[in-house]
Design an enzyme around this catalytic site. Structure first.
Site, PDB file in Angstrom:
ATOM      1  N   ARG A   1     -16.499  -8.461  -4.564  1.00 15.45           N
ATOM      2  CA  ARG A   1     -17.443  -9.564  -4.785  1.00 15.45           C
ATOM      3  C   ARG A   1     -18.737  -9.361  -4.000  1.00 15.45           C
ATOM      4  NH1 ARG A   1     -13.613 -14.689  -3.767  1.00 15.45           N
ATOM      5  NH2 ARG A   1     -12.724 -13.225  -2.289  1.00 15.45           N
TER       6      ARG A   1
ATOM      7  N   GLU B   1       1.133 -13.808  -0.842  1.00 16.84           N
ATOM      8  CA  GLU B   1       1.272 -14.332  -2.215  1.00 16.84           C
ATOM      9  C   GLU B   1       2.511 -15.207  -2.378  1.00 16.84           C
ATOM     10  OE1 GLU B   1      -1.012 -14.110  -4.370  1.00 16.84           O
ATOM     11  OE2 GLU B   1      -1.831 -12.094  -4.640  1.00 16.84           O
TER      12      GLU B   1
ATOM     13  N   TRP C   1      -5.017  -3.602  -0.145  1.00 19.33           N
ATOM     14  CA  TRP C   1      -4.362  -2.801  -1.181  1.00 19.33           C
ATOM     15  C   TRP C   1      -5.370  -1.992  -1.992  1.00 19.33           C
ATOM     16  CZ3 TRP C   1      -0.771   0.117  -1.626  1.00 19.33           C
ATOM     17  CH2 TRP C   1      -0.008   0.361  -2.761  1.00 19.33           C
TER      18      TRP C   1
ATOM     19  N   ASP D   1      11.422  -2.773  -2.870  1.00 20.54           N
ATOM     20  CA  ASP D   1      10.361  -3.582  -2.255  1.00 20.54           C
ATOM     21  C   ASP D   1      10.955  -4.747  -1.460  1.00 20.54           C
ATOM     22  OD1 ASP D   1       7.793  -4.204  -1.594  1.00 20.54           O
ATOM     23  OD2 ASP D   1       7.168  -4.842  -3.596  1.00 20.54           O
TER      24      ASP D   1
ATOM     25  N   LYS E   1       0.587  -8.807  -6.938  1.00 19.59           N
ATOM     26  CA  LYS E   1       1.965  -9.328  -6.914  1.00 19.59           C
ATOM     27  C   LYS E   1       1.908 -10.850  -6.744  1.00 19.59           C
ATOM     28  CE  LYS E   1       3.929  -5.113  -4.848  1.00 19.59           C
ATOM     29  NZ  LYS E   1       4.453  -4.474  -3.627  1.00 19.59           N
TER      30      LYS E   1
ATOM     31  N   SER F   1       4.625  -7.014   6.834  1.00 22.46           N
ATOM     32  CA  SER F   1       4.505  -7.856   5.635  1.00 22.46           C
ATOM     33  C   SER F   1       3.947  -9.231   5.998  1.00 22.46           C
ATOM     34  CB  SER F   1       5.877  -8.010   4.963  1.00 22.46           C
ATOM     35  OG  SER F   1       5.897  -9.190   4.181  1.00 22.46           O
ATOM     36  N   ARG F   2       2.908  -9.637   5.266  1.00 22.47           N
ATOM     37  CA  ARG F   2       2.319 -10.964   5.519  1.00 22.47           C
ATOM     38  C   ARG F   2       3.288 -12.074   5.146  1.00 22.47           C
ATOM     39  NH1 ARG F   2      -2.364  -8.612   2.984  1.00 22.47           N
ATOM     40  NH2 ARG F   2      -0.862  -8.277   1.335  1.00 22.47           N
TER      41      ARG F   2
ATOM     42  N   SER G   1       0.450  -1.424   2.749  1.00 23.41           N
ATOM     43  CA  SER G   1      -0.823  -0.693   2.728  1.00 23.41           C
ATOM     44  C   SER G   1      -1.093   0.036   4.044  1.00 23.41           C
ATOM     45  CB  SER G   1      -1.968  -1.646   2.401  1.00 23.41           C
ATOM     46  OG  SER G   1      -2.019  -2.689   3.337  1.00 23.41           O
TER      47      SER G   1
ATOM     48  N   LYS H   1      10.154 -11.026  -4.775  1.00 21.81           N
ATOM     49  CA  LYS H   1      10.679 -10.647  -3.444  1.00 21.81           C
ATOM     50  C   LYS H   1       9.832 -11.238  -2.310  1.00 21.81           C
ATOM     51  CE  LYS H   1       7.394  -7.573  -2.569  1.00 21.81           C
ATOM     52  NZ  LYS H   1       6.317  -7.761  -1.615  1.00 21.81           N
TER      53      LYS H   1
HETATM   54  N1  LIG Z   1      -1.468  -5.130   1.245  1.00 22.15           N
HETATM   55  C1  LIG Z   1      -0.385  -4.563   0.745  1.00 22.15           C
HETATM   56  O1  LIG Z   1       0.383  -3.920   1.469  1.00 22.15           O
HETATM   57  C2  LIG Z   1      -0.078  -4.700  -0.727  1.00 22.15           C
HETATM   58  C3  LIG Z   1       0.737  -3.753  -1.320  1.00 22.15           C
HETATM   59  C4  LIG Z   1       1.048  -3.881  -2.668  1.00 22.15           C
HETATM   60  C5  LIG Z   1       0.534  -4.933  -3.409  1.00 22.15           C
HETATM   61  N2  LIG Z   1      -0.266  -5.837  -2.795  1.00 22.15           N
HETATM   62  C6  LIG Z   1      -0.784  -6.933  -3.631  1.00 22.15           C
HETATM   63  O2  LIG Z   1      -2.145  -6.659  -3.924  1.00 22.15           O
HETATM   64  C7  LIG Z   1      -2.889  -7.885  -4.011  1.00 22.15           C
HETATM   65  C8  LIG Z   1      -4.046  -7.837  -3.029  1.00 22.15           C
HETATM   66  O3  LIG Z   1      -3.477  -7.733  -1.737  1.00 22.15           O
HETATM   67  P1  LIG Z   1      -4.336  -7.326  -0.456  1.00 22.15           P
HETATM   68  O4  LIG Z   1      -3.371  -6.980   0.590  1.00 22.15           O
HETATM   69  O5  LIG Z   1      -5.399  -6.342  -0.813  1.00 22.15           O
HETATM   70  O6  LIG Z   1      -5.001  -8.729  -0.132  1.00 22.15           O
HETATM   71  P2  LIG Z   1      -6.308  -8.998   0.709  1.00 22.15           P
HETATM   72  O7  LIG Z   1      -6.244 -10.420   1.080  1.00 22.15           O
HETATM   73  O8  LIG Z   1      -6.472  -7.956   1.760  1.00 22.15           O
HETATM   74  O9  LIG Z   1      -7.484  -8.741  -0.366  1.00 22.15           O
HETATM   75  C9  LIG Z   1      -7.590  -9.515  -1.541  1.00 22.15           C
HETATM   76  C10 LIG Z   1      -8.746  -8.999  -2.343  1.00 22.15           C
HETATM   77  O10 LIG Z   1      -8.893  -9.813  -3.516  1.00 22.15           O
HETATM   78  C11 LIG Z   1     -10.276 -10.141  -3.647  1.00 22.15           C
HETATM   79  N3  LIG Z   1     -10.455 -11.395  -4.379  1.00 22.15           N
HETATM   80  C12 LIG Z   1      -9.792 -12.565  -4.212  1.00 22.15           C
HETATM   81  N4  LIG Z   1     -10.303 -13.490  -5.049  1.00 22.15           N
HETATM   82  C13 LIG Z   1     -11.299 -12.895  -5.750  1.00 22.15           C
HETATM   83  C14 LIG Z   1     -12.209 -13.319  -6.762  1.00 22.15           C
HETATM   84  N5  LIG Z   1     -12.208 -14.586  -7.216  1.00 22.15           N
HETATM   85  N6  LIG Z   1     -13.091 -12.435  -7.233  1.00 22.15           N
HETATM   86  C15 LIG Z   1     -13.118 -11.175  -6.778  1.00 22.15           C
HETATM   87  N7  LIG Z   1     -12.286 -10.701  -5.822  1.00 22.15           N
HETATM   88  C16 LIG Z   1     -11.402 -11.560  -5.318  1.00 22.15           C
HETATM   89  C17 LIG Z   1     -10.761 -10.274  -2.205  1.00 22.15           C
HETATM   90  O11 LIG Z   1     -12.148 -10.210  -2.123  1.00 22.15           O
HETATM   91  C18 LIG Z   1     -10.076  -9.049  -1.585  1.00 22.15           C
HETATM   92  O12 LIG Z   1     -10.800  -7.885  -1.848  1.00 22.15           O
HETATM   93  C19 LIG Z   1      -1.888  -9.019  -3.699  1.00 22.15           C
HETATM   94  O13 LIG Z   1      -1.417  -9.548  -4.913  1.00 22.15           O
HETATM   95  C20 LIG Z   1      -0.764  -8.296  -2.957  1.00 22.15           C
HETATM   96  O14 LIG Z   1       0.492  -8.918  -3.129  1.00 22.15           O
HETATM   97  C21 LIG Z   1      -0.597  -5.737  -1.488  1.00 22.15           C
HETATM   98  O1  LIG Z   2       2.147  -7.873   3.151  1.00 28.49           O
HETATM   99  P1  LIG Z   2       2.913  -8.357   1.954  1.00 28.49           P
HETATM  100  O2  LIG Z   2       3.984  -9.336   2.332  1.00 28.49           O
HETATM  101  O3  LIG Z   2       2.021  -8.816   0.849  1.00 28.49           O
HETATM  102  O4  LIG Z   2       3.733  -7.103   1.377  1.00 28.49           O
HETATM  103  C1  LIG Z   2       3.027  -5.995   0.928  1.00 28.49           C
HETATM  104  C2  LIG Z   2       3.698  -5.286  -0.209  1.00 28.49           C
HETATM  105  O5  LIG Z   2       4.031  -6.173  -1.253  1.00 28.49           O
HETATM  106  C3  LIG Z   2       4.881  -4.480   0.208  1.00 28.49           C
HETATM  107  O6  LIG Z   2       5.321  -3.698  -0.872  1.00 28.49           O
END
Ligand SMILES: NC(=O)c1ccc[n+]([C@@H]2O[C@H](COP(=O)([O-])OP(=O)(O)OC[C@H]3O[C@@H](n4cnc5c(N)ncnc54)[C@H](O)[C@@H]3O)[C@@H](O)[C@H]2O)c1
Ligand SMILES: O=P(O)(O)OC[C@H](O)CO
Length: 303
Positions: A33, A253, A13, A216, A80, A226-227, A112, A163
């Site tokens: 990090r 999450e 993200w 969403d 989220k 979606s994971r 993403s 969700k």
């Molecule tokens: N991937 C998507 O499509 C998407 C879309 C919207 C929202 N989100 C939300 O965004 C957030 C991140 O999702 P993601 O897909 O990037 O996950 P991911 O697992 O790909 O990445 C998570 C990130 O968080 C960092 N992180 C975790 N613990 C940490 C710590 N203690 N210190 C510093 N960095 C730390 C990791 O290094 C990594 O960069 C989640 O809450 C997810 O629900 C994801």
């Molecule tokens: O891959 P998920 O399940 O974390 O979903 C990603 C986003 O929340 C979609 O909006």
């Protein structure tokens, strides 16, 4: 404003959000990090500090930033999840630590990978501070990304967070090949569950019918990208949660969010039948087919 944004987190993200700002000519700094730099030294003069780390990382990031943020800097949270220690949302944690800063929640149907592919999408930026929401809307808006402002940050944040639990259930439903009638029933009753607890938490009911709620919910519950959906799908194939998570790319999450929701629902007598069964499924106390039987054989009630 070209170089005055910092994105914290270089996961799926954080990378996608960075790409979206680059469409508008921004050159955001990304901190992770592993980048070898001191976060608190990198935020000076940034207009917006955008947190895109997973829930488990939010408290640690807040600790790193204590005493380093100026009151006029906008904090954007795109996480989220719910904090397992305090049961608070990420925006509530940020507000607790930085009560004088404008906080903006960014949330919507935003897979993403689709955004990385340049496909169009829409999102919501919600804040009690209208100017801050407008600034973040300007930073992210482009022909590829339509950004709406909103004044109900808790509702926007909870829609995108809760969700994920229903997405686990939806993946299970598809994994068991239960058909479109069952799926529609699950999503509709899932939305009722989201609104029930979301309203208790202070969200406006109408917010949950918007992009960050229903929008969403539809994306996440219908996409194998979606994971959270993948977790439910794997469990329906008879895999254990550990097996599913071992093969998952990135964070689901909904697994931890379910635990927090169960605690809140239990202590406040909020009826969350789908969440309760997702929890039992995640804990290995029930199989996916048994969860469906349990859902279908509850007491009769009105809609
Ligand atoms: N991937 C998507 O499509 C998407 C879309 C919207 C929202 N989100 C939300 O965004 C957030 C991140 O999702 P993601 O897909 O990037 O996950 P991911 O697992 O790909 O990445 C998570 C990130 O968080 C960092 N992180 C975790 N613990 C940490 C710590 N203690 N210190 C510093 N960095 C730390 C990791 O290094 C990594 O960069 C989640 O809450 C997810 O629900 C994801
Ligand atoms: O891959 P998920 O399940 O974390 O979903 C990603 C986003 O929340 C979609 O909006």
């Amino acid at each position: 404003m070209n170089d005055r944004i910092i994105i914290i987190g270089a996961g799926a993200w954080g990378d996608a959000l960075s790409k979206l700002t680059q469409i508008n000519g921004c050159e955001p700094t990304i901190w992770s990090r592993s980048c070898g730099r001191v976060l608190s030294e990198m935020i000076t003069d940034r207009v917006a500090i955008i947190s895109a780390v997973s829930m488990s990382g939010v408290p640690a990031i807040i600790d790193r930033l204590h005493g380093a943020i100026e009151p006029n800097q906008i904090i954007v949270t795109a996480t989220k999840g719910l904090d397992a220690r305090t049961n608070l949302t990420p925006a509530q944690l940020w507000h607790q630590a930085f009560p004088n800063n404008p906080i903006v929640v960014l949330s919507g149907p935003n897979l993403s990978l689709e955004i990385q592919q340049g496909l169009p999408a829409a999102t919501v930026v919600a804040s009690h501070d209208v100017d801050a929401a407008n600034t973040i809307q300007t930073i992210f808006s482009s022909p590829k990304f339509r950004v709406y402002t909103n004044d109900d940050p808790i509702g926007v944040e909870l829609g995108g967070t809760i969700k994920n639990v229903i997405a686990i259930a939806a993946g299970t439903c598809d994994g068991l090949k239960l058909g479109d009638n069952a799926k529609s029933a699950l999503l509709t009753r899932g939305l009722a569950e989201i609104i029930r607890i979301g309203q208790y938490w202070g969200g406006k009911p109408e917010t949950f019918y918007g992009l960050s709620g229903l929008g969403d919910l539809l994306t996440t519950c219908n996409s194998p990208l979606s994971r959270n959906y993948q977790v439910g799908y794997g469990l329906a194939q008879g895999q254990t949660l550990s097996e599913v998570l071992a093969n998952l790319k990135g964070t689901a999450e909904g697994v931890n969010t379910t635990k927090v929701l169960i605690q809140i629902a239990d202590s406040n007598q909020i009826y969350m039948p789908i969440t309760v069964l997702v929890d039992r499924l995640l804990q290995g106390q029930i199989t996916a087919p048994e969860a469906i039987v349990a859902l279908m054989s509850r007491d009769r009630k009105s809609e």
